[in-house]
Scaffold this active site. Structure first.
Site, PDB file in Angstrom:
ATOM      1  N   LYS A 205      -3.978   1.449  -6.524  1.00 16.62           N
ATOM      2  CA  LYS A 205      -4.782   1.545  -5.303  1.00 16.62           C
ATOM      3  C   LYS A 205      -6.215   1.068  -5.561  1.00 16.62           C
ATOM      4  CE  LYS A 205      -6.488   2.603  -1.364  1.00 16.62           C
ATOM      5  NZ  LYS A 205      -6.253   1.824  -0.161  1.00 16.62           N
ATOM      6  N   CYS A 261     -13.737   3.210   2.359  1.00 19.01           N
ATOM      7  CA  CYS A 261     -12.920   3.002   1.154  1.00 19.01           C
ATOM      8  C   CYS A 261     -13.575   2.134   0.083  1.00 19.01           C
ATOM      9  CB  CYS A 261     -11.574   2.419   1.555  1.00 19.01           C
ATOM     10  SG  CYS A 261     -10.579   3.616   2.453  1.00 19.01           S
ATOM     11  N   LYS A 322     -16.466  -2.688  10.787  1.00 19.51           N
ATOM     12  CA  LYS A 322     -15.700  -3.907  11.050  1.00 19.51           C
ATOM     13  C   LYS A 322     -15.126  -3.797  12.460  1.00 19.51           C
ATOM     14  CE  LYS A 322     -11.295  -2.445   9.069  1.00 19.51           C
ATOM     15  NZ  LYS A 322     -10.213  -2.788   8.161  1.00 19.51           N
TER      16      LYS A 322
HETATM   17  N1  LIG Z   1      -9.535   5.267   6.119  1.00 16.15           N
HETATM   18  C1  LIG Z   1      -8.825   4.323   5.516  1.00 16.15           C
HETATM   19  O1  LIG Z   1      -8.773   3.170   5.959  1.00 16.15           O
HETATM   20  C2  LIG Z   1      -8.035   4.641   4.271  1.00 16.15           C
HETATM   21  C3  LIG Z   1      -7.085   3.717   3.823  1.00 16.15           C
HETATM   22  C4  LIG Z   1      -6.356   4.010   2.686  1.00 16.15           C
HETATM   23  C5  LIG Z   1      -6.580   5.197   1.999  1.00 16.15           C
HETATM   24  N2  LIG Z   1      -7.529   6.062   2.442  1.00 16.15           N
HETATM   25  C6  LIG Z   1      -7.708   7.325   1.698  1.00 16.15           C
HETATM   26  O2  LIG Z   1      -7.035   8.357   2.406  1.00 16.15           O
HETATM   27  C7  LIG Z   1      -7.744   9.598   2.290  1.00 16.15           C
HETATM   28  C8  LIG Z   1      -8.096  10.120   3.671  1.00 16.15           C
HETATM   29  O3  LIG Z   1      -8.965   9.183   4.281  1.00 16.15           O
HETATM   30  P1  LIG Z   1      -9.342   9.278   5.835  1.00 16.15           P
HETATM   31  O4  LIG Z   1     -10.147   8.070   6.145  1.00 16.15           O
HETATM   32  O5  LIG Z   1      -8.121   9.577   6.629  1.00 16.15           O
HETATM   33  O6  LIG Z   1     -10.293  10.572   5.813  1.00 16.15           O
HETATM   34  P2  LIG Z   1     -10.860  11.372   7.057  1.00 16.15           P
HETATM   35  O7  LIG Z   1     -12.163  11.911   6.630  1.00 16.15           O
HETATM   36  O8  LIG Z   1     -10.778  10.548   8.307  1.00 16.15           O
HETATM   37  O9  LIG Z   1      -9.798  12.569   7.240  1.00 16.15           O
HETATM   38  C9  LIG Z   1      -9.612  13.583   6.301  1.00 16.15           C
HETATM   39  C10 LIG Z   1      -9.144  14.829   7.060  1.00 16.15           C
HETATM   40  O10 LIG Z   1      -8.794  15.829   6.118  1.00 16.15           O
HETATM   41  C11 LIG Z   1      -9.190  17.094   6.653  1.00 16.15           C
HETATM   42  N3  LIG Z   1      -9.285  18.065   5.556  1.00 16.15           N
HETATM   43  C12 LIG Z   1     -10.168  18.078   4.527  1.00 16.15           C
HETATM   44  N4  LIG Z   1      -9.902  19.123   3.717  1.00 16.15           N
HETATM   45  C13 LIG Z   1      -8.833  19.768   4.230  1.00 16.15           C
HETATM   46  C14 LIG Z   1      -8.083  20.893   3.843  1.00 16.15           C
HETATM   47  N5  LIG Z   1      -8.389  21.589   2.725  1.00 16.15           N
HETATM   48  N6  LIG Z   1      -7.022  21.269   4.609  1.00 16.15           N
HETATM   49  C15 LIG Z   1      -6.719  20.575   5.720  1.00 16.15           C
HETATM   50  N7  LIG Z   1      -7.394  19.491   6.144  1.00 16.15           N
HETATM   51  C16 LIG Z   1      -8.435  19.095   5.401  1.00 16.15           C
HETATM   52  C17 LIG Z   1     -10.516  16.798   7.331  1.00 16.15           C
HETATM   53  O11 LIG Z   1     -10.843  17.784   8.288  1.00 16.15           O
HETATM   54  C18 LIG Z   1     -10.221  15.429   7.968  1.00 16.15           C
HETATM   55  O12 LIG Z   1      -9.715  15.550   9.287  1.00 16.15           O
HETATM   56  C19 LIG Z   1      -8.964   9.301   1.396  1.00 16.15           C
HETATM   57  O13 LIG Z   1      -8.634   9.569   0.071  1.00 16.15           O
HETATM   58  C20 LIG Z   1      -9.152   7.801   1.588  1.00 16.15           C
HETATM   59  O14 LIG Z   1      -9.785   7.212   0.482  1.00 16.15           O
HETATM   60  C21 LIG Z   1      -8.259   5.826   3.570  1.00 16.15           C
END
Ligand SMILES: NC(=O)c1ccc[n+]([C@@H]2O[C@H](COP(=O)([O-])OP(=O)(O)OC[C@H]3O[C@@H](n4cnc5c(N)ncnc54)[C@H](O)[C@@H]3O)[C@@H](O)[C@H]2O)c1
Length: 441
Positions: A205, A261, A322
């Site tokens: 990743k 990211c 973006k």
């Molecule tokens: N956003 C992207 O484009 C993308 C793409 C690939 C991977 N990722 C990875 O995926 C992961 C999530 O990213 P995201 O953008 O969806 O994050 P985000 O901040 O949009 O969402 C994370 C969610 O997790 C919840 N959360 C946090 N702690 C919690 C807990 N203990 N119990 C329950 N819920 C909890 C938060 O309230 C939030 O709604 C990260 O590691 C990120 O690097 C993101």
């Protein structure tokens, strides 16, 4: 199979919705009560094209539910996805506290053998830590799968449902079987599920994001050379990108990359190297180039008008990092706006989807910011317009109308979307990124 997805953000909500669309029953859990209440009332917390339609359909068919109660959701699940955030810590490493909190909860709540899938982007070695946190609280057997997500915001549904590949790190046959069942419908056209060990999946990743970010930063660095010597980065891009070994994507010079990211993953990769005693040179260089590039548009405006922008009004087109997302995390537009305000300018900004998020991110920043509805409105009375986010809405302005409303017809093109000669022929002064400057008068 009953699925529980913990973390209902950009990734968790898309994963949960798309798996429900594949026919599974999904329970999405989040600790954010407001978000869950909103989802239960039919309000979708993010802008992601196509998501709303699928979510409404699977909700009608009772295949998805939203809750803050992790206990029952985990107790009833065959598969639990961890999709919570992994933001950067002070030292740049990924903050695993949310991931490990969820792991402990899983240990406390599961009632039988369970497959736990880590979707969050996590540094190498995290699967081992998650396994330990779960095992500390339960004797039920757990298949631990590292399944990083590669979706792009703005095209997340298509990326999840038609992936180039699915990466699965796993050391048990049962884990492999479960993942084949889960993703069988998505890989029927022959795209591979690439199976490997957990550590390799974790690194894959970061390797993917770092390679993409490196392409962008390399072209941004070259764009400075192009400007210095009177070459055109767009010609260089076409000339290099048509080499099939290089490929045309992620070669656009511009205002730098943002988002949740690339910036954090580059930093975390560098830290991962340090912790393993291996110096990785490239992540640090990519990060430095990008930090400098995000200031470029502000510097261009200051170079054009002088260091004091009092009395000047600058239109900013774009807040999201973006197009086709409302996400403004680490957006270059925020850097530009802060530079303009610090120099005394008034800013008029617009974005098709990112206004609410932008307003939150800029809350408390002092200076004059007007949030307006359109590019033309933003340009009204402005001394210059700066395109930062290449939304299609901004790509074909009515130059005659624009010229009528602006105080002076000056355009900074932070994504090189315009043909310079067309803009100049319309009576504008044009400033791109790494493009041949106009002949001196
Ligand atoms: N956003 C992207 O484009 C993308 C793409 C690939 C991977 N990722 C990875 O995926 C992961 C999530 O990213 P995201 O953008 O969806 O994050 P985000 O901040 O949009 O969402 C994370 C969610 O997790 C919840 N959360 C946090 N702690 C919690 C807990 N203990 N119990 C329950 N819920 C909890 C938060 O309230 C939030 O709604 C990260 O590691 C990120 O690097 C993101």
């Amino acid at each position: 199979m009953r699925i529980c997805v913990v973390g209902t953000g950009y990734v968790g909500l898309v994963v949960g919705t798309c798996l429900a669309d594949q026919g599974f029953h999904v329970t999405c859990v989040d600790r954010d009560k407001g978000k869950i209440a909103g989802l239960n009332a039919g309000r979708i917390p993010i802008y992601e094209p196509g998501l709303e339609d699928i979510l409404r359909r699977v909700s009608r068919e009772d295949r998805i539910e939203f809750t803050t109660q992790s206990r029952s959701a985990m107790a009833n699940a065959d598969v639990i996805f961890i999709a919570v955030g992994t933001p950067p810590s002070e030292d740049g490493s990924a903050d695993l506290s949310a991931v490990l909190t969820v792991a402990s909860e899983i240990g406390e709540n599961i009632t039988g053998p369970t497959t736990v899938v880590i979707k969050s982007t996590v540094p190498v070695g995290t699967a081992t830590k998650v396994r330990a946190a779960i095992s500390a609280a339960t004797d039920h057997p757990v298949n631990l799968v590292s399944n990083p997500e590669f979706l792009k915001e703005g095209a997340a549904i298509a990326d999840f449902t038609h992936p180039d590949r699915i990466v699965v790190g796993c050391d048990s046959d049962e884990g492999v079987r479960v993942m084949q069942t889960l993703y069988g419908g998505l890989v029927r056209t022959g795209r591979p599920i690439v199976f490997m060990d957990n550590q390799s999946a974790e690194i894959t990743k970061y390797a993917s994001n770092a390679l993409l970010a490196t392409k962008i930063s390399f072209m941004n660095e070259l764009s400075r050379l192009c400007e210095a010597v009177g070459a055109d980065i767009e010609a260089v891009r076409m000339g290099t990108g048509s080499d099939s070994r290089i490929g045309p994507k992620f070669l656009f010079a511009g205002a730098g990359f943002g988002g949740s990211c690339f910036p954090k993953d580059i930093r975390a990769l560098g830290r991962m190297g340090e912790e393993a005693g291996v110096t990785l040179e490239i992540p640090g260089a990519v990060e430095r180039i990008n930090a400098r590039q995000k200031k470029l548009l502000g510097e261009k405006v200051l170079a054009r008008f002088g260091p004091d922008l009092s009395g000047k009004c600058i239109a900013v087109w774009g807040l999201a990092f973006k197009p086709r997302t409302d996400d403004v995390r680490e957006s270059p537009a925020l850097v530009l706006i802060r530079q303009l305000l610090a120099a005394g300018a008034a800013v008029r900004v617009t974005d098709p989807e990112g206004m609410d998020e932008g307003r939150c991110a800029l809350h408390g920043v002092s200076g004059s910011i007007a949030y307006v509805e359109s590019a033309l409105d933003a340009a009204s009375g402005a001394d210059a317009a700066v395109l930062v986010t290449e939304w299609s809405e901004f790509r074909n302005p009515d130059f005659a109308a624009l010229k009528r409303v602006m105080r002076s017809p000056i355009l900074f093109d932070g994504r090189n979307v315009f043909v310079p000669s067309v803009v100049r022929d319309a009576g504008f002064e044009y400033h791109g990124v790494g493009r041949t400057p106009p002949p001196r008068a």
